[in-house]
Design a protein around this motif. Sequence first.
Motif, PDB file in Angstrom:
ATOM      1  N   GLN A  28       0.825  -1.208   0.000  1.00  0.00           N
ATOM      2  CA  GLN A  28       0.000   0.000   0.000  1.00  0.00           C
ATOM      3  C   GLN A  28       0.855   1.253   0.000  1.00  0.00           C
ATOM      4  O   GLN A  28       0.592   2.208  -0.740  1.00  0.00           O
ATOM      5  N   ASP A  33      -0.544  -1.856  -4.345  1.00  0.00           N
ATOM      6  CA  ASP A  33      -1.714  -2.652  -3.995  1.00  0.00           C
ATOM      7  C   ASP A  33      -2.563  -1.832  -3.033  1.00  0.00           C
ATOM      8  O   ASP A  33      -2.097  -1.444  -1.960  1.00  0.00           O
ATOM      9  N   THR A  35      -5.423  -2.728  -1.536  1.00  0.00           N
ATOM     10  CA  THR A  35      -6.329  -3.517  -0.706  1.00  0.00           C
ATOM     11  C   THR A  35      -6.556  -2.850   0.643  1.00  0.00           C
ATOM     12  O   THR A  35      -7.692  -2.764   1.138  1.00  0.00           O
ATOM     13  N   ALA A 200      -6.244  -3.887  -6.595  1.00  0.00           N
ATOM     14  CA  ALA A 200      -6.101  -4.547  -5.289  1.00  0.00           C
ATOM     15  C   ALA A 200      -5.836  -6.030  -5.522  1.00  0.00           C
ATOM     16  O   ALA A 200      -6.674  -6.888  -5.223  1.00  0.00           O
TER      17      ALA A 200
END
Length: 339
Positions: A28, A33, A35, A200
């Motif tokens: 992140q 990503d 998510t 994600a």
Amino acid sequence: MNNFLTGLAMGAALTTAGVYSPDIILSQFIFQDFTMLQTFLTAAASSTLLVTTSQSLTLTTLPPRPASTLDLLSWTRYDGNILGGALLGAGMAVCGACPGTVLAQLGVGVRSGRWALVGAVLGGGVWSWISRRRRRTGGDGERQQQKTGKNLDSRDGKLAGTGKGEMAYEALGISRAAMLIGLEAGFVLALAAAVKFADAPAAKARGIPPYVAGLAIAAAQLVSMVLRGSLLGASTAFEELGGWLWGAKKYANLVFSAGIVGGAWLASSAVPALRPVTDVAVSPVRAVLGGFMIIFGSRMAGGCTSGHGISGLSLMSISSFLTAAATFAAGGLTGLLVG
């Protein structure tokens, strides 16, 4: 028992969501990503609806998160929130954990989580020692009282008998209902943008959409409200544990933390697919350093990613908006530098 059961719910929710995984957290903060962001936005939106409804119906009377004042930045009394939030975010990008997910990592068996726990306990011990010294010498509350001329609640530094000035909608001069509508619209738009423009892959690989993961965390928030009459937050336990070094033995938050470890272990044992596919190689030195940073920063800010980022935003606390913003900004910058 209620603290332990609430911890079980939170540990199971974090494990189901997958946001305990160092891989997901580190990805992140290098913007590969999303998510974690999508899960966070869903959890915050759902929790805000739950908390505002409960507060409006007077089922709960939870005060806003107070400002954390360090007197390091002369232009704001929220300097502890800003600086502590930044240290928390930087620490997350270093070790791939936050105060709550360190405990979930222990339950699941993530190797770097054990080293991050060492740093977290050290951070809690140092902050506990600093807090004791500040209280003895007349810390935040006394200085803030001198500045405002108003009495303070010695337990948390709030203006005695009122939360005025701590609520975002009061500062904006609007109603709580209007703030709720605007905040929920902001969460939904941000989530929609993240889903459309930011991938994600971890969520897709796990087969659990981020909105389902976020709802699981909101469900843990509901359990906390029903069983304890309070909201989620994990970093206080490490200050409690650190306080044992100086003879201040408290247990309530430690029991809650034990529940998180247990909930993560139960969930990952029952559904092995919830375990991380790979155990990201975070070196022991990096994990210990990051663990220290996330706890020291959280206690400086008066809360962590759950205490401010989920619970505090749900209460519409100014301090929580500032802390969350500082956390994600510093985490992103640190991730780009060390990732």
